[in-house]
Scaffold this motif. Structure first.
Motif, PDB file in Angstrom:
ATOM      1  N   ALA A  32       0.826  -1.209   0.000  1.00  0.00           N
ATOM      2  CA  ALA A  32       0.000   0.000   0.000  1.00  0.00           C
ATOM      3  C   ALA A  32       0.858   1.257   0.000  1.00  0.00           C
ATOM      4  CB  ALA A  32      -0.936  -0.013   1.201  1.00  0.00           C
ATOM      5  N   SER A  33       1.958   1.248   0.741  1.00  0.00           N
ATOM      6  CA  SER A  33       2.819   2.444   0.813  1.00  0.00           C
ATOM      7  C   SER A  33       3.381   2.817  -0.552  1.00  0.00           C
ATOM      8  CB  SER A  33       3.963   2.223   1.804  1.00  0.00           C
ATOM      9  OG  SER A  33       4.752   1.109   1.401  1.00  0.00           O
ATOM     10  N   MET A  34       3.770   1.846  -1.347  1.00  0.00           N
ATOM     11  CA  MET A  34       4.290   2.117  -2.696  1.00  0.00           C
ATOM     12  C   MET A  34       3.181   2.666  -3.591  1.00  0.00           C
ATOM     13  SD  MET A  34       4.878   1.474  -6.110  1.00  0.00           S
ATOM     14  CE  MET A  34       3.694   0.189  -6.294  1.00  0.00           C
ATOM     15  N   ILE A  35       1.988   2.107  -3.461  1.00  0.00           N
ATOM     16  CA  ILE A  35       0.854   2.583  -4.266  1.00  0.00           C
ATOM     17  C   ILE A  35       0.556   4.043  -3.926  1.00  0.00           C
ATOM     18  CG2 ILE A  35      -1.608   2.295  -4.728  1.00  0.00           C
ATOM     19  CD1 ILE A  35      -1.161  -0.751  -4.156  1.00  0.00           C
ATOM     20  N   VAL A  36       0.511   4.350  -2.625  1.00  0.00           N
ATOM     21  CA  VAL A  36       0.219   5.727  -2.194  1.00  0.00           C
ATOM     22  C   VAL A  36       1.274   6.677  -2.760  1.00  0.00           C
ATOM     23  CG1 VAL A  36       0.136   7.280  -0.199  1.00  0.00           C
ATOM     24  CG2 VAL A  36      -1.070   5.079  -0.133  1.00  0.00           C
ATOM     25  N   THR A  37       2.555   6.328  -2.629  1.00  0.00           N
ATOM     26  CA  THR A  37       3.642   7.184  -3.117  1.00  0.00           C
ATOM     27  C   THR A  37       3.535   7.406  -4.624  1.00  0.00           C
ATOM     28  OG1 THR A  37       5.088   6.418  -1.345  1.00  0.00           O
ATOM     29  CG2 THR A  37       6.151   7.432  -3.256  1.00  0.00           C
ATOM     30  N   ALA A  38       3.299   6.333  -5.375  1.00  0.00           N
ATOM     31  CA  ALA A  38       3.210   6.440  -6.843  1.00  0.00           C
ATOM     32  C   ALA A  38       2.006   7.277  -7.259  1.00  0.00           C
ATOM     33  CB  ALA A  38       3.143   5.052  -7.466  1.00  0.00           C
ATOM     34  N   VAL A  39       0.869   7.065  -6.619  1.00  0.00           N
ATOM     35  CA  VAL A  39      -0.336   7.820  -6.973  1.00  0.00           C
ATOM     36  C   VAL A  39      -0.153   9.293  -6.630  1.00  0.00           C
ATOM     37  CG1 VAL A  39      -2.797   8.129  -6.467  1.00  0.00           C
ATOM     38  CG2 VAL A  39      -1.879   5.839  -6.834  1.00  0.00           C
ATOM     39  N   GLN A  40       0.494   9.598  -5.497  1.00  0.00           N
ATOM     40  CA  GLN A  40       0.701  10.990  -5.114  1.00  0.00           C
ATOM     41  C   GLN A  40       1.657  11.698  -6.076  1.00  0.00           C
ATOM     42  OE1 GLN A  40       1.748  10.513  -0.919  1.00  0.00           O
ATOM     43  NE2 GLN A  40      -0.311  11.134  -0.326  1.00  0.00           N
ATOM     44  N   GLY A  61     -14.202  -5.936  -6.809  1.00  0.00           N
ATOM     45  CA  GLY A  61     -13.638  -7.246  -7.139  1.00  0.00           C
ATOM     46  C   GLY A  61     -12.453  -7.167  -8.079  1.00  0.00           C
ATOM     47  N   LEU A  62     -11.846  -5.997  -8.215  1.00  0.00           N
ATOM     48  CA  LEU A  62     -10.705  -5.850  -9.128  1.00  0.00           C
ATOM     49  C   LEU A  62      -9.357  -6.075  -8.444  1.00  0.00           C
ATOM     50  CD1 LEU A  62     -11.982  -2.830 -11.190  1.00  0.00           C
ATOM     51  CD2 LEU A  62     -11.437  -5.099 -12.084  1.00  0.00           C
ATOM     52  N   VAL A  63      -9.299  -5.914  -7.133  1.00  0.00           N
ATOM     53  CA  VAL A  63      -8.055  -6.157  -6.403  1.00  0.00           C
ATOM     54  C   VAL A  63      -8.359  -6.929  -5.127  1.00  0.00           C
ATOM     55  CG1 VAL A  63      -6.936  -4.060  -7.290  1.00  0.00           C
ATOM     56  CG2 VAL A  63      -8.042  -3.999  -5.059  1.00  0.00           C
ATOM     57  N   THR A  64      -7.331  -7.599  -4.638  1.00  0.00           N
ATOM     58  CA  THR A  64      -7.403  -8.255  -3.343  1.00  0.00           C
ATOM     59  C   THR A  64      -6.296  -7.683  -2.473  1.00  0.00           C
ATOM     60  OG1 THR A  64      -5.973 -10.069  -4.044  1.00  0.00           O
ATOM     61  CG2 THR A  64      -8.341 -10.404  -4.283  1.00  0.00           C
ATOM     62  N   VAL A  65      -6.460  -7.828  -1.184  1.00  0.00           N
ATOM     63  CA  VAL A  65      -5.466  -7.336  -0.226  1.00  0.00           C
ATOM     64  C   VAL A  65      -5.173  -8.448   0.770  1.00  0.00           C
ATOM     65  CG1 VAL A  65      -7.179  -6.289   1.304  1.00  0.00           C
ATOM     66  CG2 VAL A  65      -4.833  -5.445   1.329  1.00  0.00           C
ATOM     67  N   THR A  70       2.386  -5.590   9.535  1.00  0.00           N
ATOM     68  CA  THR A  70       1.647  -4.312   9.521  1.00  0.00           C
ATOM     69  C   THR A  70       1.424  -3.808   8.102  1.00  0.00           C
ATOM     70  OG1 THR A  70       3.722  -3.091   9.734  1.00  0.00           O
ATOM     71  CG2 THR A  70       2.536  -3.632  11.774  1.00  0.00           C
ATOM     72  N   ARG A  71       2.010  -4.486   7.139  1.00  0.00           N
ATOM     73  CA  ARG A  71       1.866  -4.050   5.736  1.00  0.00           C
ATOM     74  C   ARG A  71       0.616  -4.650   5.110  1.00  0.00           C
ATOM     75  NH1 ARG A  71       7.197  -4.465   2.303  1.00  0.00           N
ATOM     76  NH2 ARG A  71       5.938  -6.123   1.466  1.00  0.00           N
ATOM     77  N   ARG A  72       0.086  -3.938   4.129  1.00  0.00           N
ATOM     78  CA  ARG A  72      -1.031  -4.428   3.322  1.00  0.00           C
ATOM     79  C   ARG A  72      -0.515  -4.530   1.890  1.00  0.00           C
ATOM     80  NH1 ARG A  72      -2.239  -5.685   7.481  1.00  0.00           N
ATOM     81  NH2 ARG A  72      -3.919  -4.989   8.817  1.00  0.00           N
ATOM     82  N   LEU A  73      -0.680  -5.710   1.317  1.00  0.00           N
ATOM     83  CA  LEU A  73      -0.209  -5.959  -0.044  1.00  0.00           C
ATOM     84  C   LEU A  73      -1.408  -6.142  -0.956  1.00  0.00           C
ATOM     85  CD1 LEU A  73       2.598  -8.421   0.998  1.00  0.00           C
ATOM     86  CD2 LEU A  73       2.922  -6.089   0.199  1.00  0.00           C
ATOM     87  N   TYR A  74      -1.412  -5.400  -2.055  1.00  0.00           N
ATOM     88  CA  TYR A  74      -2.519  -5.413  -3.013  1.00  0.00           C
ATOM     89  C   TYR A  74      -2.075  -6.089  -4.305  1.00  0.00           C
ATOM     90  CZ  TYR A  74      -5.109  -2.166  -0.091  1.00  0.00           C
ATOM     91  OH  TYR A  74      -5.797  -1.587   0.940  1.00  0.00           O
ATOM     92  N   THR A  75      -3.007  -6.790  -4.901  1.00  0.00           N
ATOM     93  CA  THR A  75      -2.754  -7.423  -6.190  1.00  0.00           C
ATOM     94  C   THR A  75      -4.045  -7.439  -7.011  1.00  0.00           C
ATOM     95  OG1 THR A  75      -1.767  -9.361  -7.265  1.00  0.00           O
ATOM     96  CG2 THR A  75      -3.240  -9.791  -5.437  1.00  0.00           C
ATOM     97  N   LEU A  76      -3.898  -7.561  -8.320  1.00  0.00           N
ATOM     98  CA  LEU A  76      -5.076  -7.673  -9.190  1.00  0.00           C
ATOM     99  C   LEU A  76      -5.827  -8.958  -8.876  1.00  0.00           C
ATOM    100  CD1 LEU A  76      -3.710  -6.642 -12.717  1.00  0.00           C
ATOM    101  CD2 LEU A  76      -5.252  -5.348 -11.256  1.00  0.00           C
ATOM    102  N   ASP A  77      -7.132  -8.882  -8.934  1.00  0.00           N
ATOM    103  CA  ASP A  77      -7.964 -10.072  -8.762  1.00  0.00           C
ATOM    104  C   ASP A  77      -8.368 -10.546 -10.158  1.00  0.00           C
ATOM    105  OD1 ASP A  77      -9.932 -11.985  -8.317  1.00  0.00           O
ATOM    106  OD2 ASP A  77     -10.769 -10.920  -6.608  1.00  0.00           O
TER     107      ASP A  77
END
Length: 137
Positions: A32-40, A61-65, A70-77
């Motif tokens: 999630a931290s990388m996603i936030v940084t890239a989107v910002q 239903g497009l991503v799963t976590v 303490t980290r949250r990892l996201y991926t395409l579903d």
């Protein structure tokens, strides 16, 4: 697991920030931290704003976590992506849902022809071939 609803999938895809997030995940699982940084870097948006976009993508239903400490990892579903692909395929190939039943019908017809030929024997099949050739001449 439920199949994602196409209306929810396309509603989620309607936002350019969410499409950007999906492009980030196309390379694999992302924290999630990388996603936030890239989107910002891409758009002026707060961390809670990015979190809200991730929630919309999860709900569609497009991503799963998954949690890893303490980290949250996201991926395409893949199921969400497949739901969108299937809906679009129905637009471009409206007869596609009938393809499998028609293939099965063709197989059954071929089996019936083979069974009739086998029942009549090879001599009868040979007798019919010249007549068929004459009709097609």
């Amino acid at each position: 697991m439920r199949t994602p609803a196409p209306d929810k999938v396309f509603e989620a895809l309607g936002d350019p920030v969410r499409r950007f997030i999906l492009q980030l995940m196309a390379t694999g699982e992302q924290p999630a931290s990388m996603i936030v940084t890239a989107v910002q870097r891409h758009a002026q948006i707060s961390q809670p704003g990015v979190s809200q976009h991730l929630k919309v993508l999860r709900d569609a239903g497009l991503v799963t976590v998954r949690a890893e400490g303490t980290r949250r990892l996201y991926t395409l579903d893949p199921e969400g992506v497949d739901a969108a692909r299937a809906w679009l395929t129905r637009l471009t190939d409206p007869l596609q849902p009938f393809a499998q039943p028609l293939d099965a019908l063709a197989t059954e017809i071929a089996r019936g022809k083979r069974a009739r030929r086998a029942a009549t024997g090879p001599d009868h099949a040979a007798e019919q071939r010249p007549d068929e050739d004459a009709r097609h001449a």
